[in-house]
Design an enzyme around this catalytic site. Sequence first.
Site, PDB file in Angstrom:
ATOM      1  N   ASP A  47       0.836  -1.189   0.000  1.00 26.00           N
ATOM      2  CA  ASP A  47       0.000   0.000   0.000  1.00 26.00           C
ATOM      3  C   ASP A  47       0.878   1.249   0.000  1.00 26.00           C
ATOM      4  O   ASP A  47       2.013   1.213   0.497  1.00 26.00           O
ATOM      5  CB  ASP A  47      -0.900   0.019   1.234  1.00 26.00           C
ATOM      6  CG  ASP A  47      -2.004  -1.033   1.180  1.00 26.00           C
ATOM      7  OD1 ASP A  47      -2.349  -1.471   0.063  1.00 26.00           O
ATOM      8  OD2 ASP A  47      -2.517  -1.407   2.255  1.00 26.00           O
ATOM      9  N   TYR A  75       5.874  -9.111   8.247  1.00 24.50           N
ATOM     10  CA  TYR A  75       5.401  -7.738   8.412  1.00 24.50           C
ATOM     11  C   TYR A  75       5.511  -7.319   9.865  1.00 24.50           C
ATOM     12  O   TYR A  75       5.182  -8.094  10.775  1.00 24.50           O
ATOM     13  CB  TYR A  75       3.937  -7.611   7.982  1.00 24.50           C
ATOM     14  CG  TYR A  75       3.666  -7.927   6.537  1.00 24.50           C
ATOM     15  CD1 TYR A  75       3.734  -6.935   5.570  1.00 24.50           C
ATOM     16  CD2 TYR A  75       3.331  -9.215   6.133  1.00 24.50           C
ATOM     17  CE1 TYR A  75       3.478  -7.216   4.232  1.00 24.50           C
ATOM     18  CE2 TYR A  75       3.080  -9.512   4.805  1.00 24.50           C
ATOM     19  CZ  TYR A  75       3.152  -8.511   3.857  1.00 24.50           C
ATOM     20  OH  TYR A  75       2.908  -8.797   2.542  1.00 24.50           O
ATOM     21  N   ASP A  89      -7.216   1.354   7.915  1.00 29.01           N
ATOM     22  CA  ASP A  89      -5.918   1.968   8.198  1.00 29.01           C
ATOM     23  C   ASP A  89      -6.131   3.426   8.589  1.00 29.01           C
ATOM     24  O   ASP A  89      -7.268   3.903   8.667  1.00 29.01           O
ATOM     25  CB  ASP A  89      -4.959   1.832   7.014  1.00 29.01           C
ATOM     26  CG  ASP A  89      -5.428   2.556   5.757  1.00 29.01           C
ATOM     27  OD1 ASP A  89      -6.326   3.421   5.840  1.00 29.01           O
ATOM     28  OD2 ASP A  89      -4.895   2.255   4.674  1.00 29.01           O
ATOM     29  N   ARG A 181      -4.224  -5.198   7.119  1.00 23.64           N
ATOM     30  CA  ARG A 181      -5.338  -4.365   7.590  1.00 23.64           C
ATOM     31  C   ARG A 181      -6.488  -5.217   8.106  1.00 23.64           C
ATOM     32  O   ARG A 181      -7.164  -4.854   9.075  1.00 23.64           O
ATOM     33  CB  ARG A 181      -5.821  -3.453   6.458  1.00 23.64           C
ATOM     34  CG  ARG A 181      -4.868  -2.312   6.143  1.00 23.64           C
ATOM     35  CD  ARG A 181      -5.396  -1.447   5.024  1.00 23.64           C
ATOM     36  NE  ARG A 181      -5.353  -2.128   3.727  1.00 23.64           N
ATOM     37  CZ  ARG A 181      -6.225  -1.933   2.746  1.00 23.64           C
ATOM     38  NH1 ARG A 181      -7.245  -1.086   2.910  1.00 23.64           N
ATOM     39  NH2 ARG A 181      -6.101  -2.569   1.604  1.00 23.64           N
TER      40      ARG A 181
END
Length: 304
Positions: A47, A75, A89, A181
Amino acid sequence: MARKRKGRDISGWIIVDKPAGPTSTTVVNKVRWALDAKKAGHAGTLDPDATGVLAIALGEATKTVPYITDALKAYSFTVRLGISTNTDDAEGEVIATSDLRPDDAAIKAVLGSFVGDIQQIPPQFSAVKVDGQRAYKLARAGEEMELAARPLWVESLLLTDRPDVDHVTLEMVCGKGGYVRSIARDLGQKLGCLGHVRELRREWSGPFEAANGLTLEQIEAIARTPELDAHLLPMEQGLCDLPEVKATDEGAVRLRNGNPGMVIGTGVEYGDECWASYKGRAVAVGRFKSGELHPARVFAEPAD
């Protein structure tokens, strides 16, 4: 007549430590320009607000992208507790809040439910297609969708920091197709406190690590120079998760022509997917059958 694509025929990988802001496509275009490359692509979208490793494939290495996309990824991300947004987010609109703030023990107690084979519903603002259209386009138009759950393999999900009562930092190792997310959203719902991603960084993807990546500033500073070429990693690194077999002289010729070719390998069994090398360079990817590799992807012979 089709227009010939401009640029150099170079193959390999450039690893970028992507900053927050630009899209993954923007980064690919910057790298393609900096190397004057004819062909480029990336192995897994980040993103715009996310940072971390973005593996850019050049030339023949684009044929190995699926193997990096399928590889495990790590991550590190921070979840803002107490607030849910329409995008899951920090860029989205606040749609609900909660005063509940679970302690570390309560958070750790539910993390195990997100490990293993799980089903995950993508965010409303995502690139999945709904009736031929991207979900994020429909979401921007104010439409609410019931997106189908998708399978995801999560290797691990750990709490690594608690900066304050409103935030928790987690580290996740997972397979392809995961939405961090969605993890933040679902974790907040399971805890009863709501939540969304505040910060997100991809630490590594397959064999590639953000710590070893170039920044966009570094790429711009040495663009169109041999110094940038020196950072090009071998195409074969994109195949590191597959077993390697070695093609014979005759086998290499046959494989390059798209035909089954004789290979020599140990530890591979009938039907295994593997890649064949010849003099250290990748020739093809395919299935091993009775001493031959039956190619599915064939790589052009290096100019050098």
